[in-house]
Design a protein around this motif. Structure first.
Motif, PDB file in Angstrom:
ATOM      1  N   VAL A 187       0.826  -1.214   0.000  1.00 41.93           N
ATOM      2  CA  VAL A 187       0.000   0.000   0.000  1.00 41.93           C
ATOM      3  C   VAL A 187       0.863   1.268   0.000  1.00 41.93           C
ATOM      4  CG1 VAL A 187      -2.000  -1.127   1.062  1.00 41.93           C
ATOM      5  CG2 VAL A 187      -0.255  -0.101   2.528  1.00 41.93           C
ATOM      6  N   SER A 188       2.097   1.140  -0.444  1.00 36.24           N
ATOM      7  CA  SER A 188       3.001   2.285  -0.481  1.00 36.24           C
ATOM      8  C   SER A 188       2.591   3.320  -1.515  1.00 36.24           C
ATOM      9  CB  SER A 188       4.430   1.815  -0.776  1.00 36.24           C
ATOM     10  OG  SER A 188       4.838   0.841   0.161  1.00 36.24           O
ATOM     11  N   GLN A 189       1.991   2.882  -2.610  1.00 31.92           N
ATOM     12  CA  GLN A 189       1.495   3.755  -3.675  1.00 31.92           C
ATOM     13  C   GLN A 189      -0.035   3.726  -3.616  1.00 31.92           C
ATOM     14  OE1 GLN A 189       2.980   5.757  -6.051  1.00 31.92           O
ATOM     15  NE2 GLN A 189       0.926   6.317  -6.645  1.00 31.92           N
ATOM     16  N   PRO A 190      -0.692   4.850  -3.356  1.00 28.03           N
ATOM     17  CA  PRO A 190      -2.158   4.849  -3.309  1.00 28.03           C
ATOM     18  C   PRO A 190      -2.744   4.290  -4.608  1.00 28.03           C
ATOM     19  CG  PRO A 190      -1.295   6.946  -2.537  1.00 28.03           C
ATOM     20  CD  PRO A 190      -0.132   6.185  -3.117  1.00 28.03           C
ATOM     21  N   SER A 191      -3.779   3.456  -4.455  1.00 30.84           N
ATOM     22  CA  SER A 191      -4.408   2.823  -5.608  1.00 30.84           C
ATOM     23  C   SER A 191      -5.847   2.476  -5.279  1.00 30.84           C
ATOM     24  CB  SER A 191      -3.649   1.550  -5.978  1.00 30.84           C
ATOM     25  OG  SER A 191      -4.381   0.764  -6.892  1.00 30.84           O
ATOM     26  N   LEU A 231      12.158  -5.722   5.902  1.00 32.79           N
ATOM     27  CA  LEU A 231      10.847  -6.333   5.675  1.00 32.79           C
ATOM     28  C   LEU A 231      10.869  -7.845   5.833  1.00 32.79           C
ATOM     29  CD1 LEU A 231       7.879  -6.250   4.754  1.00 32.79           C
ATOM     30  CD2 LEU A 231       8.720  -6.257   2.375  1.00 32.79           C
ATOM     31  N   TRP A 232      11.902  -8.519   5.323  1.00 34.84           N
ATOM     32  CA  TRP A 232      11.891  -9.987   5.278  1.00 34.84           C
ATOM     33  C   TRP A 232      11.609 -10.646   6.620  1.00 34.84           C
ATOM     34  CZ3 TRP A 232      10.655  -9.411   0.833  1.00 34.84           C
ATOM     35  CH2 TRP A 232      11.439  -9.059  -0.258  1.00 34.84           C
ATOM     36  N   SER A 276       8.065   2.959   4.378  1.00 38.16           N
ATOM     37  CA  SER A 276       8.051   4.212   5.143  1.00 38.16           C
ATOM     38  C   SER A 276       8.728   5.361   4.402  1.00 38.16           C
ATOM     39  CB  SER A 276       8.696   4.002   6.517  1.00 38.16           C
ATOM     40  OG  SER A 276      10.029   3.567   6.369  1.00 38.16           O
ATOM     41  N   ARG A 277       9.413   5.062   3.302  1.00 32.80           N
ATOM     42  CA  ARG A 277      10.035   6.109   2.487  1.00 32.80           C
ATOM     43  C   ARG A 277       9.096   6.601   1.381  1.00 32.80           C
ATOM     44  NH1 ARG A 277      14.557   2.216   0.611  1.00 32.80           N
ATOM     45  NH2 ARG A 277      12.610   1.092   0.469  1.00 32.80           N
ATOM     46  N   ALA A 278       7.884   6.084   1.328  1.00 28.96           N
ATOM     47  CA  ALA A 278       6.932   6.434   0.266  1.00 28.96           C
ATOM     48  C   ALA A 278       6.628   7.927   0.283  1.00 28.96           C
ATOM     49  CB  ALA A 278       5.640   5.643   0.431  1.00 28.96           C
ATOM     50  N   GLU A 279       6.326   8.453  -0.897  1.00 26.97           N
ATOM     51  CA  GLU A 279       6.004   9.879  -1.029  1.00 26.97           C
ATOM     52  C   GLU A 279       4.677  10.229  -0.372  1.00 26.97           C
ATOM     53  OE1 GLU A 279       6.075  10.878  -5.190  1.00 26.97           O
ATOM     54  OE2 GLU A 279       8.054  10.002  -5.443  1.00 26.97           O
ATOM     55  N   ASN A 280       3.755   9.280  -0.350  1.00 26.59           N
ATOM     56  CA  ASN A 280       2.413   9.519   0.191  1.00 26.59           C
ATOM     57  C   ASN A 280       2.258   8.870   1.554  1.00 26.59           C
ATOM     58  OD1 ASN A 280       1.136  10.770  -2.256  1.00 26.59           O
ATOM     59  ND2 ASN A 280       1.817   8.838  -3.140  1.00 26.59           N
ATOM     60  N   PRO A 281       1.523   9.531   2.445  1.00 29.83           N
ATOM     61  CA  PRO A 281       1.273   8.922   3.754  1.00 29.83           C
ATOM     62  C   PRO A 281       0.363   7.707   3.614  1.00 29.83           C
ATOM     63  CG  PRO A 281      -0.006  10.938   3.505  1.00 29.83           C
ATOM     64  CD  PRO A 281       0.871  10.835   2.299  1.00 29.83           C
ATOM     65  N   PRO A 294      -3.095  -5.823   9.809  1.00 29.54           N
ATOM     66  CA  PRO A 294      -1.751  -5.515  10.299  1.00 29.54           C
ATOM     67  C   PRO A 294      -0.953  -4.823   9.198  1.00 29.54           C
ATOM     68  CG  PRO A 294      -2.266  -7.860  10.581  1.00 29.54           C
ATOM     69  CD  PRO A 294      -3.351  -7.264   9.755  1.00 29.54           C
ATOM     70  N   VAL A 295      -0.155  -3.852   9.571  1.00 31.27           N
ATOM     71  CA  VAL A 295       0.679  -3.132   8.611  1.00 31.27           C
ATOM     72  C   VAL A 295       2.142  -3.355   8.986  1.00 31.27           C
ATOM     73  CG1 VAL A 295       1.295  -0.878   7.644  1.00 31.27           C
ATOM     74  CG2 VAL A 295      -1.091  -1.359   8.253  1.00 31.27           C
ATOM     75  N   LEU A 296       2.893  -3.866   8.011  1.00 28.47           N
ATOM     76  CA  LEU A 296       4.329  -4.008   8.196  1.00 28.47           C
ATOM     77  C   LEU A 296       4.987  -2.803   7.552  1.00 28.47           C
ATOM     78  CD1 LEU A 296       4.854  -7.793   7.337  1.00 28.47           C
ATOM     79  CD2 LEU A 296       4.276  -6.734   9.538  1.00 28.47           C
ATOM     80  N   ARG A 297       5.546  -1.930   8.372  1.00 29.08           N
ATOM     81  CA  ARG A 297       6.222  -0.718   7.890  1.00 29.08           C
ATOM     82  C   ARG A 297       7.710  -1.022   7.784  1.00 29.08           C
ATOM     83  NH1 ARG A 297       2.657   3.929   9.359  1.00 29.08           N
ATOM     84  NH2 ARG A 297       0.850   2.974  10.354  1.00 29.08           N
ATOM     85  N   TYR A 298       8.269  -0.725   6.629  1.00 33.94           N
ATOM     86  CA  TYR A 298       9.659  -1.063   6.386  1.00 33.94           C
ATOM     87  C   TYR A 298      10.361   0.052   5.619  1.00 33.94           C
ATOM     88  CZ  TYR A 298       8.170  -2.094   1.612  1.00 33.94           C
ATOM     89  OH  TYR A 298       7.672  -1.983   0.342  1.00 33.94           O
ATOM     90  N   ALA A 299      11.678   0.105   5.753  1.00 37.21           N
ATOM     91  CA  ALA A 299      12.476   1.090   5.021  1.00 37.21           C
ATOM     92  C   ALA A 299      13.434   0.411   4.045  1.00 37.21           C
ATOM     93  CB  ALA A 299      13.253   1.972   5.988  1.00 37.21           C
TER      94      ALA A 299
END
Length: 146
Positions: free
Chosen positions: A73-77, A127-128, A100-105, A117-122
């Motif tokens: 869900v890093s890119q809104p769609s 992530l793995w 977490s580096r995505a341009e959009n919140p 659940p949301v896995l937030r990663y940089a």
């Protein structure tokens, strides 16, 4: 074998395509990955050459067959949101991945949903282990909940 539907922005998420393919490669060791991103020959990221009605019918069928939906869900769609809502309405567990580096919140509809659940990663290295733990937990429980 667990069937995993992977969802990610196709038409608007071209910059995430390489990341999606890495995630898909990782997921293959946990079950059968069913998604547009993973068709033979790696279908074009834009879905070119495939009728929209056929994409809809195929993805709805695949989501109905899935044991788990994992969505980047890093890119809104709108499409990814629709797939998440469909899976949720069918009682199929959803796991969200967010760079977490995505341009959009991150969407409040995802972040605020206690059932997702949301896995937030940089980085993928970060992530793995999180994804592994979530998938192992799902495989052990084999119930339609996280």
């Amino acid at each position: 074998m667990v069937k995993i539907f992977f969802s990610g922005s196709i038409r608007g998420g071209g910059k995430y395509r390489a990341s999606y393919l890495r995630v898909l490669d990782f997921l293959q060791s946990y079950g059968e990955v069913i998604s547009e991103h993973f068709e033979p020959g790696n279908a074009p990221a834009s879905g070119e050459g495939v009728d929209d009605a056929a994409i809809y019918a195929r993805d709805v069928r695949w989501i109905g067959e899935a044991d788990l939906l994992i969505a980047d869900v890093s890119q809104p769609s709108i499409g990814v949101g629709y797939e998440i809502a469909l899976a949720e309405s069918l009682g199929i567990p959803v796991l969200a991945l967010y760079d977490s580096r995505a341009e959009n919140p991150l969407s409040a509809m995802i972040a605020g949903n206690p059932r997702i659940p949301v896995l937030r990663y940089a980085s993928h290295a970060e992530l793995w282990p999180m994804l592994d733990a979530a998938l192992v937990s799902h495989a052990v429980s084999r119930v339609k909940k996280f």
